[in-house]
Design a protein around this motif. Structure first.
Motif, PDB file in Angstrom:
ATOM      1  N   ILE A   1      18.838  -7.414  20.851  1.00  0.00           N
ATOM      2  CA  ILE A   1      19.050  -6.763  22.394  1.00  0.00           C
ATOM      3  C   ILE A   1      19.992  -6.879  21.933  1.00  0.00           C
ATOM      4  O   ILE A   1      21.170  -7.999  21.227  1.00  0.00           O
ATOM      5  CB  ILE A   1      18.451  -8.255  23.153  1.00  0.00           C
ATOM      6  CG1 ILE A   1      17.320  -8.374  23.075  1.00  0.00           C
ATOM      7  CG2 ILE A   1      19.617  -8.351  24.270  1.00  0.00           C
ATOM      8  CD1 ILE A   1      16.906  -9.086  24.247  1.00  0.00           C
ATOM      9  N   ARG A   2      21.186  -6.444  22.277  1.00  0.00           N
ATOM     10  CA  ARG A   2      22.321  -6.166  22.739  1.00  0.00           C
ATOM     11  C   ARG A   2      23.467  -6.165  23.670  1.00  0.00           C
ATOM     12  O   ARG A   2      23.504  -5.088  24.956  1.00  0.00           O
ATOM     13  CB  ARG A   2      23.102  -4.658  21.630  1.00  0.00           C
ATOM     14  CG  ARG A   2      22.722  -4.925  20.186  1.00  0.00           C
ATOM     15  CD  ARG A   2      23.310  -3.349  19.904  1.00  0.00           C
ATOM     16  NE  ARG A   2      22.711  -3.257  18.582  1.00  0.00           N
ATOM     17  CZ  ARG A   2      22.994  -2.460  17.241  1.00  0.00           C
ATOM     18  NH1 ARG A   2      23.994  -2.343  17.174  1.00  0.00           N
ATOM     19  NH2 ARG A   2      22.226  -2.849  15.619  1.00  0.00           N
ATOM     20  N   HIS A   3      24.287  -6.627  23.996  1.00  0.00           N
ATOM     21  CA  HIS A   3      24.880  -6.928  25.549  1.00  0.00           C
ATOM     22  C   HIS A   3      26.076  -5.966  24.910  1.00  0.00           C
ATOM     23  O   HIS A   3      26.805  -6.335  24.152  1.00  0.00           O
ATOM     24  CB  HIS A   3      25.437  -8.584  25.750  1.00  0.00           C
ATOM     25  CG  HIS A   3      26.034  -8.176  26.435  1.00  0.00           C
ATOM     26  ND1 HIS A   3      27.687  -8.624  26.797  1.00  0.00           N
ATOM     27  CD2 HIS A   3      25.861  -8.955  28.549  1.00  0.00           C
ATOM     28  CE1 HIS A   3      27.926  -8.741  27.843  1.00  0.00           C
ATOM     29  NE2 HIS A   3      26.327  -8.560  28.845  1.00  0.00           N
ATOM     30  N   LYS A   4      26.212  -5.517  25.466  1.00  0.00           N
ATOM     31  CA  LYS A   4      27.474  -4.007  25.467  1.00  0.00           C
ATOM     32  C   LYS A   4      28.152  -4.249  27.223  1.00  0.00           C
ATOM     33  O   LYS A   4      27.409  -3.983  28.240  1.00  0.00           O
ATOM     34  CB  LYS A   4      27.039  -2.611  25.293  1.00  0.00           C
ATOM     35  CG  LYS A   4      26.431  -2.801  24.141  1.00  0.00           C
ATOM     36  CD  LYS A   4      27.616  -3.222  23.307  1.00  0.00           C
ATOM     37  CE  LYS A   4      26.881  -2.729  21.259  1.00  0.00           C
ATOM     38  NZ  LYS A   4      28.412  -3.077  20.251  1.00  0.00           N
ATOM     39  N   THR A   5      29.821  -3.883  26.794  1.00  0.00           N
ATOM     40  CA  THR A   5      30.814  -3.484  28.230  1.00  0.00           C
ATOM     41  C   THR A   5      30.156  -2.090  28.430  1.00  0.00           C
ATOM     42  O   THR A   5      30.618  -2.358  29.763  1.00  0.00           O
ATOM     43  CB  THR A   5      31.187  -4.078  27.823  1.00  0.00           C
ATOM     44  OG1 THR A   5      32.427  -3.269  26.629  1.00  0.00           O
ATOM     45  CG2 THR A   5      31.992  -5.727  27.831  1.00  0.00           C
TER      46      THR A   5
ATOM     47  N   ALA B   1      25.098  -3.058  34.963  1.00  0.00           N
ATOM     48  CA  ALA B   1      26.079  -3.773  36.004  1.00  0.00           C
ATOM     49  C   ALA B   1      25.335  -2.911  37.066  1.00  0.00           C
ATOM     50  O   ALA B   1      26.078  -1.974  37.259  1.00  0.00           O
ATOM     51  CB  ALA B   1      26.966  -3.673  35.544  1.00  0.00           C
TER      52      ALA B   1
ATOM     53  N   GLU C   1      28.168   0.094  36.811  1.00  0.00           N
ATOM     54  CA  GLU C   1      27.784   0.710  35.917  1.00  0.00           C
ATOM     55  C   GLU C   1      27.582   1.846  36.364  1.00  0.00           C
ATOM     56  O   GLU C   1      26.270   2.043  37.205  1.00  0.00           O
ATOM     57  CB  GLU C   1      27.011   0.173  34.577  1.00  0.00           C
ATOM     58  CG  GLU C   1      27.632  -0.748  33.917  1.00  0.00           C
ATOM     59  CD  GLU C   1      29.027  -0.263  33.597  1.00  0.00           C
ATOM     60  OE1 GLU C   1      28.434   0.892  32.072  1.00  0.00           O
ATOM     61  OE2 GLU C   1      29.940  -1.091  32.990  1.00  0.00           O
TER      62      GLU C   1
ATOM     63  N   ALA D   1      14.840  -7.743  35.203  1.00  0.00           N
ATOM     64  CA  ALA D   1      14.810  -8.908  33.889  1.00  0.00           C
ATOM     65  C   ALA D   1      13.436  -8.582  33.747  1.00  0.00           C
ATOM     66  O   ALA D   1      12.380  -8.656  32.567  1.00  0.00           O
ATOM     67  CB  ALA D   1      15.198  -9.424  33.111  1.00  0.00           C
TER      68      ALA D   1
END
Length: 178
Positions: free
Chosen positions: A2-6, A22, A25, A78
């Motif tokens: 899992i990668r949290h990216k802005t 988000a 987005e 989720a």
């Protein structure tokens, strides 16, 4: 992993399997078309103006959103995404037929997503028959553009079955859940 990216960087596009957007987005068509491994997208808020639901459907990508933009619904979106990945559930998706199934012990679950044209179910079952497969449970749901089949089969099967199912005409995506 899992990668949290802005932001959704170009180098991650082809390998993403799941994505949670988000509220502010958007995902443009060009990036979406390159996301060939993407299985599901969750959108915090209404997905209608944030991505092409039609393209997602054509690509076999299940979309979950929260049109009322309720702050408590990150965890619910989720959970629905995880239920799709782990069990094949499409309950409350915006672009797939609603399907909720219990996990079946002692079985392999296969998912076949295809264009909704006559005869696909017959072809799927013909593959199982040719390989002497025992079907423990099978579920088909359709909407105007796609068919979504979940088949639970006995543990023993020939790997050629998987190849044959992937090569049925009008197949969009095929995968083994467990």
């Amino acid at each position: 992993s899992i990668r949290h990216k802005t932001s959704f960087e170009e180098k991650y596009v082809p390998d993403a399997g799941m994505m949670l957007l988000a509220a502010d987005e958007k995902l443009d068509k060009e990036k979406l078309e390159r996301a060939v491994k993407l299985k599901t997208i969750g959108v915090l808020g209404n997905s209608r103006h944030k991505l092409s639901q039609e393209l997602c459907t054509e690509m076999g990508i299940v979309v979950f959103d929260d049109p009322k933009n309720n702050p408590r619904n990150p965890e619910f979106i989720a959970k629905r995404m995880i239920d799709f990945i782990n069990k094949g559930d499409t309950y409350m998706s915006v672009n797939f037929p609603n399907l909720q199934l219990p996990r079946m012990a002692g079985a392999h679950r296969l998912i076949h997503i295809h264009k909704n044209v006559p005869g696909i179910m017959a072809q799927i079952n013909q593959v199982f028959a040719m390989h002497h497969m025992n079907i423990l449970g099978q579920f088909l749901m359709t909407n105007s553009s796609i068919g979504y089949v979940i088949t639970d089969v006995s543990n023993e099967y020939d790997k050629q079955v998987l190849k044959d199912l992937k090569h049925i005409n009008h197949t969009i995506k095929f995968r083994i859940l467990y």
